[in-house]
Design a protein around this motif. Structure first.
Motif, PDB file in Angstrom:
ATOM      1  N   MET A   1      11.247   2.971  15.505  1.00 59.29           N
ATOM      2  CA  MET A   1      10.027   3.566  14.959  1.00 59.29           C
ATOM      3  C   MET A   1       9.947   3.342  13.453  1.00 59.29           C
ATOM      4  O   MET A   1       8.914   2.900  12.926  1.00 59.29           O
ATOM      5  N   LEU A   2      11.026   3.640  12.743  1.00 60.14           N
ATOM      6  CA  LEU A   2      11.045   3.467  11.288  1.00 60.14           C
ATOM      7  C   LEU A   2      10.856   2.005  10.897  1.00 60.14           C
ATOM      8  O   LEU A   2      10.143   1.693   9.937  1.00 60.14           O
ATOM      9  N   GLY A   3      11.490   1.103  11.647  1.00 59.68           N
ATOM     10  CA  GLY A   3      11.364  -0.320  11.350  1.00 59.68           C
ATOM     11  C   GLY A   3       9.940  -0.827  11.521  1.00 59.68           C
ATOM     12  O   GLY A   3       9.431  -1.578  10.670  1.00 59.68           O
ATOM     13  N   LEU A   4       9.285  -0.390  12.585  1.00 68.77           N
ATOM     14  CA  LEU A   4       7.901  -0.823  12.818  1.00 68.77           C
ATOM     15  C   LEU A   4       6.945  -0.222  11.786  1.00 68.77           C
ATOM     16  O   LEU A   4       6.002  -0.884  11.343  1.00 68.77           O
ATOM     17  N   VAL A   5       7.194   1.025  11.411  1.00 63.82           N
ATOM     18  CA  VAL A   5       6.378   1.650  10.367  1.00 63.82           C
ATOM     19  C   VAL A   5       6.535   0.893   9.050  1.00 63.82           C
ATOM     20  O   VAL A   5       5.555   0.594   8.362  1.00 63.82           O
ATOM     21  N   ALA A   6       7.798   0.558   8.714  1.00 61.85           N
ATOM     22  CA  ALA A   6       8.065  -0.168   7.474  1.00 61.85           C
ATOM     23  C   ALA A   6       7.417  -1.553   7.494  1.00 61.85           C
ATOM     24  O   ALA A   6       6.854  -2.011   6.479  1.00 61.85           O
ATOM     25  N   LEU A   7       7.467  -2.231   8.648  1.00 55.84           N
ATOM     26  CA  LEU A   7       6.839  -3.548   8.774  1.00 55.84           C
ATOM     27  C   LEU A   7       5.328  -3.441   8.571  1.00 55.84           C
ATOM     28  O   LEU A   7       4.721  -4.266   7.861  1.00 55.84           O
ATOM     29  N   THR A   8       4.719  -2.442   9.172  1.00 56.55           N
ATOM     30  CA  THR A   8       3.277  -2.235   9.013  1.00 56.55           C
ATOM     31  C   THR A   8       2.916  -2.018   7.551  1.00 56.55           C
ATOM     32  O   THR A   8       1.967  -2.634   7.027  1.00 56.55           O
ATOM     33  N   MET A   9       3.669  -1.169   6.875  1.00 59.91           N
ATOM     34  CA  MET A   9       3.395  -0.878   5.472  1.00 59.91           C
ATOM     35  C   MET A   9       3.601  -2.109   4.599  1.00 59.91           C
ATOM     36  O   MET A   9       2.841  -2.353   3.650  1.00 59.91           O
ATOM     37  N   ALA A  10       4.622  -2.898   4.922  1.00 66.41           N
ATOM     38  CA  ALA A  10       4.896  -4.109   4.143  1.00 66.41           C
ATOM     39  C   ALA A  10       3.748  -5.113   4.268  1.00 66.41           C
ATOM     40  O   ALA A  10       3.323  -5.732   3.281  1.00 66.41           O
ATOM     41  N   ILE A  11       3.220  -5.274   5.493  1.00 63.89           N
ATOM     42  CA  ILE A  11       2.107  -6.210   5.688  1.00 63.89           C
ATOM     43  C   ILE A  11       0.885  -5.749   4.899  1.00 63.89           C
ATOM     44  O   ILE A  11       0.212  -6.548   4.226  1.00 63.89           O
ATOM     45  N   ILE A  12       0.604  -4.451   4.963  1.00 62.01           N
ATOM     46  CA  ILE A  12      -0.568  -3.921   4.259  1.00 62.01           C
ATOM     47  C   ILE A  12      -0.411  -4.080   2.747  1.00 62.01           C
ATOM     48  O   ILE A  12      -1.385  -4.354   2.039  1.00 62.01           O
ATOM     49  N   HIS A  13       0.816  -3.951   2.263  1.00 62.86           N
ATOM     50  CA  HIS A  13       1.053  -4.050   0.821  1.00 62.86           C
ATOM     51  C   HIS A  13       1.012  -5.491   0.322  1.00 62.86           C
ATOM     52  O   HIS A  13       0.403  -5.783  -0.716  1.00 62.86           O
ATOM     53  N   PHE A  14       1.666  -6.405   1.052  1.00 61.97           N
ATOM     54  CA  PHE A  14       1.840  -7.764   0.533  1.00 61.97           C
ATOM     55  C   PHE A  14       0.745  -8.749   0.955  1.00 61.97           C
ATOM     56  O   PHE A  14       0.475  -9.713   0.223  1.00 61.97           O
ATOM     57  N   LEU A  15       0.093  -8.539   2.108  1.00 61.77           N
ATOM     58  CA  LEU A  15      -0.906  -9.508   2.573  1.00 61.77           C
ATOM     59  C   LEU A  15      -2.050  -9.702   1.576  1.00 61.77           C
ATOM     60  O   LEU A  15      -2.480 -10.845   1.347  1.00 61.77           O
ATOM     61  N   PRO A  16      -2.594  -8.635   0.962  1.00 66.19           N
ATOM     62  CA  PRO A  16      -3.685  -8.848  -0.002  1.00 66.19           C
ATOM     63  C   PRO A  16      -3.303  -9.720  -1.187  1.00 66.19           C
ATOM     64  O   PRO A  16      -4.183 -10.299  -1.830  1.00 66.19           O
TER      65      PRO A  16
ATOM     66  N   ILE B   1      -1.728 -12.410  -0.838  1.00 68.56           N
ATOM     67  CA  ILE B   1      -1.832 -13.777  -0.334  1.00 68.56           C
ATOM     68  C   ILE B   1      -3.281 -14.132  -0.015  1.00 68.56           C
ATOM     69  O   ILE B   1      -3.789 -15.181  -0.405  1.00 68.56           O
ATOM     70  N   THR B   2      -3.942 -13.235   0.713  1.00 67.35           N
ATOM     71  CA  THR B   2      -5.339 -13.456   1.084  1.00 67.35           C
ATOM     72  C   THR B   2      -6.035 -12.122   1.331  1.00 67.35           C
ATOM     73  O   THR B   2      -5.409 -11.162   1.793  1.00 67.35           O
ATOM     74  N   THR B   3      -7.324 -12.095   1.040  1.00 67.20           N
ATOM     75  CA  THR B   3      -8.136 -10.911   1.330  1.00 67.20           C
ATOM     76  C   THR B   3      -9.235 -11.256   2.336  1.00 67.20           C
ATOM     77  O   THR B   3     -10.222 -10.533   2.462  1.00 67.20           O
ATOM     78  N   ALA B   4      -9.026 -12.347   3.059  1.00 68.80           N
ATOM     79  CA  ALA B   4     -10.040 -12.805   4.009  1.00 68.80           C
ATOM     80  C   ALA B   4     -10.217 -11.823   5.158  1.00 68.80           C
ATOM     81  O   ALA B   4     -11.310 -11.700   5.721  1.00 68.80           O
TER      82      ALA B   4
ATOM     83  N   PRO C   1      -8.917  -7.721   6.684  1.00 74.50           N
ATOM     84  CA  PRO C   1      -8.281  -6.466   6.272  1.00 74.50           C
ATOM     85  C   PRO C   1      -6.796  -6.452   6.625  1.00 74.50           C
ATOM     86  O   PRO C   1      -6.418  -6.754   7.754  1.00 74.50           O
ATOM     87  N   ALA C   2      -5.984  -6.094   5.665  1.00 78.34           N
ATOM     88  CA  ALA C   2      -4.536  -6.077   5.882  1.00 78.34           C
ATOM     89  C   ALA C   2      -4.148  -5.076   6.966  1.00 78.34           C
ATOM     90  O   ALA C   2      -3.209  -5.322   7.736  1.00 78.34           O
ATOM     91  N   SER C   3      -4.852  -3.949   7.036  1.00 78.33           N
ATOM     92  CA  SER C   3      -4.523  -2.938   8.046  1.00 78.33           C
ATOM     93  C   SER C   3      -4.722  -3.480   9.461  1.00 78.33           C
ATOM     94  O   SER C   3      -3.907  -3.231  10.354  1.00 78.33           O
ATOM     95  N   LEU C   4      -5.807  -4.235   9.671  1.00 78.51           N
ATOM     96  CA  LEU C   4      -6.070  -4.809  10.991  1.00 78.51           C
ATOM     97  C   LEU C   4      -5.004  -5.833  11.358  1.00 78.51           C
ATOM     98  O   LEU C   4      -4.491  -5.839  12.491  1.00 78.51           O
ATOM     99  N   VAL C   5      -4.632  -6.679  10.405  1.00 80.84           N
ATOM    100  CA  VAL C   5      -3.578  -7.667  10.651  1.00 80.84           C
ATOM    101  C   VAL C   5      -2.269  -6.968  10.991  1.00 80.84           C
ATOM    102  O   VAL C   5      -1.538  -7.379  11.904  1.00 80.84           O
ATOM    103  N   ALA C   6      -1.954  -5.897  10.270  1.00 83.11           N
ATOM    104  CA  ALA C   6      -0.712  -5.172  10.503  1.00 83.11           C
ATOM    105  C   ALA C   6      -0.679  -4.578  11.908  1.00 83.11           C
ATOM    106  O   ALA C   6       0.335  -4.669  12.619  1.00 83.11           O
ATOM    107  N   ILE C   7      -1.781  -3.967  12.331  1.00 78.55           N
ATOM    108  CA  ILE C   7      -1.832  -3.358  13.674  1.00 78.55           C
ATOM    109  C   ILE C   7      -1.667  -4.422  14.754  1.00 78.55           C
ATOM    110  O   ILE C   7      -0.885  -4.254  15.699  1.00 78.55           O
ATOM    111  N   LEU C   8      -2.380  -5.540  14.618  1.00 78.95           N
ATOM    112  CA  LEU C   8      -2.295  -6.613  15.621  1.00 78.95           C
ATOM    113  C   LEU C   8      -0.908  -7.245  15.641  1.00 78.95           C
ATOM    114  O   LEU C   8      -0.365  -7.551  16.716  1.00 78.95           O
ATOM    115  N   THR C   9      -0.313  -7.443  14.462  1.00 83.93           N
ATOM    116  CA  THR C   9       1.017  -8.054  14.383  1.00 83.93           C
ATOM    117  C   THR C   9       2.070  -7.180  15.044  1.00 83.93           C
ATOM    118  O   THR C   9       2.882  -7.657  15.863  1.00 83.93           O
ATOM    119  N   VAL C  10       2.088  -5.906  14.697  1.00 91.70           N
ATOM    120  CA  VAL C  10       3.090  -4.997  15.261  1.00 91.70           C
ATOM    121  C   VAL C  10       2.889  -4.840  16.768  1.00 91.70           C
ATOM    122  O   VAL C  10       3.864  -4.811  17.534  1.00 91.70           O
TER     123      VAL C  10
END
Length: 524
Positions: A158-173, A175-178, A180-189
């Motif tokens: 649980m903690l690992g997946l939460v951390a991965l989600t937060m990392a994607i939301i923080h770092f993806l923008p 790289i690109t803002t094409a 939403p980072a939150s949507l990418v994070a949800i789909l990736t996880v």
């Protein structure tokens, strides 16, 4: 009125993608708040759909998301438990009508009077409430049906997946803002969990945990379109007995909904450097709640968490909220099996990032600063928001701020004295004369030592309320008993009409006297 795109920084792609992200986050929250209120999960989902759609279309704040909320849910519990859900629907309709009236009579503007420390306390308190609400996702049911904290491998996953989600939301923008980072994070996880067959709790697991054992196997988020129905309380929908039962709850629901919505509106105004319409938002919230009552929804108000997700994901126009509502309905009608597969860890990670973005870290500067009064109000409002609810916290904060203001300004009244060419003593007042400064005002004058003629000059002062009027009357009485003549200059015509004993001492200067109102009930 129905323009879907309202600003140059708003566009269809950003609004649509942001709306989809918000819809994903709305599902578990709507279900959770439905259980808090003691109603069926579908009642919460219908509320989220109708509140989001109507307020986005006709409300006063593009980009703000409304839905079923915890602040409203806790008010509903007692009514549902005691009288049933039909009374709740009737109360929601009445609450909506009251909110519409607030907008019609333009009461929304008074939210601008909420002091800055109260606003900070509101924001920080809600951030803490959102954070604490996510802690429930770290609990599971044991074999006896009791809730306990996750341990071992389940907790680490649980903690690992939460951390991965937060990392994607923080770092993806970065790289690109094409997208939403939150949507990418949800789909990736979600893809990682099901692609690698990782043992992780999903949305449907969350729903099953809240249902009786007999209903767990058939639990689903699939539903139908909400249908129109006039609420049918046992005492009759339009009876005085029903009104007597629902009125207290309806009034509280209306107040809580408007306070939370208008404060969220003010927050988004500040974040986007735009200006929403408070009165129009009151009407939008009222219409949405009234419709909820007729279509089987639990009502609601603005959601600061989902609104922050929307703003951070690029949603600015009305289309973002409309998209979120329509996509949520599509989830209910067609895509429920897919939504049920989303890991809770992904949604928790999104909400944790909302918490970090919502909390006003700059408030620590106030706590370290010299203004102890603002720091006290900030801490008080934050604490009451967490312990009690938002409406109580804001009301308490405004009252305390007003008292602090009165206390600080009570001693600000002072007077310069001089003897004019005629030998009269002139008191040139500076500062407000109101209930808090009356005692200081009286101490300025030395009746026994003053000459025969005394002038009170109000050119740099003003009388705020009836306490000031009474203090001036009392002072005039003292000078009259001492056989001295008092002259009062430069007060408003309204003040003159309210004076009793001092009225005959006022010198009328038609072209110089100010015009201002006095806060008093004597004119009624």
């Amino acid at each position: 009125m129905f323009n879907l795109i309202t600003k140059s920084d708003s566009n269809v792609k950003n609004d649509v993608l942001s709306g989809i992200t918000v819809a994903l986050a709305l599902v578990p929250e709507a279900v959770a708040f439905a259980f808090v209120a003691g109603v069926d999960p579908m009642v919460g989902l219908y509320a989220a759909f109708m509140m989001g759609l109507i307020t986005s279309a006709i409300g006063g704040r593009p980009g703000m998301i409304s839905g079923a909320t915890g602040a409203m849910a806790v008010v509903m519990v007692a009514l549902v438990a005691t009288h049933g859900v039909q009374y709740l629907f009737a109360a929601v309709i009445l609450a909506g009508i009251l909110q519409i009236l607030a907008g019609v009579f333009k009461l929304g503007k008074f939210i601008r009077l909420v002091p800055y420390p109260v606003m900070l306390g509101f924001v920080n308190g809600l951030a803490i409430v959102i954070f604490l609400a996510q802690m429930g996702q770290f609990k599971v049911l044991d074999s006896l049906g009791n809730s306990q904290w996750m341990q071992g491998e389940a907790l680490y996953i649980m903690l690992g997946l939460v951390a991965l989600t937060m990392a994607i939301i923080h770092f993806l923008p970065k790289i690109t803002t094409a997208v939403p980072a939150s949507l990418v994070a949800i789909l990736t996880v979600t893809g990682i969990v099901h692609g690698l067959d990782v043992e992780a709790r999903t949305v449907i697991d969350f729903v099953r945990d809240m249902l009786p054992e007999a209903e767990k196997a058939t639990a689903t988020l699939a539903g139908e379109l909400p249908s129109f129905a006039i609420p049918a309380p046992e005492t009759g929908f339009l009876s005085l007995e029903t009104l007597y039962i629902i009125l207290p709850t309806a009034v509280i629901l209306a107040l809580v909904g408007l306070i939370e919505s208008l404060l969220t509106l003010s927050l988004i105004d500040e974040l986007t450097d735009t200006r929403g319409s408070t009165n129009r938002e009151c009407i939008g919230q009222g219409v949405a709640n009234s419709v909820n009552g007729f279509f089987g929804g639990m009502g609601g108000c603005a959601m600061i968490g989902q609104s922050m997700i929307n703003i951070n994901s690029g949603g600015r126009g009305r289309l973002s909220g409309i998209t979120a509502a329509v996509v949520l309905l599509a989830f209910i009608l067609f895509l429920a099996p897919w939504i049920e597969l989303i890991p809770l860890a992904a949604l928790v990670g999104v909400m944790f990032m909302v918490v970090l973005g919502t909390f006003e870290w700059a408030s620590f500067r106030i706590l370290r600063g010299a203004n102890k009064e603002d720091a006290f109000v900030l801490i008080l409002v934050t604490g009451v928001t967490v312990i009690a609810d938002l409406a109580i916290a804001v009301i308490v904060g405004v009252i305390v701020s007003a008292l602090v203001f009165a206390w600080k300004h009570a001693s600000h009244i002072n007077a310069k004295t001089r003897i004019d060419e005629e030998g009269w003593k002139v008191y040139e007042l500076d500062g407000p004369l109101f209930f808090g400064s009356v005692s200081y005002f009286r101490d300025l004058f030395k009746v026994d030592q003053d000459p025969e003629h005394v002038v009170i000059e109000f050119k740099e002062s003003r009388i705020w309320d009836s306490s000031g009027i009474d203090a001036l009357d009392g002072l005039a009485d003292k000078y009259q008993k001492a056989g001295k003549k008092l002259h009062i200059r430069h007060i408003s015509p309204e003040c003159r009409s309210l004076l009793n004993k001092a009225q005959k001492f006022v010198e009328i200067n038609v072209n110089e006297d100010p015009r201002y109102k006095v806060a008093t009930d004597k004119l009624d």
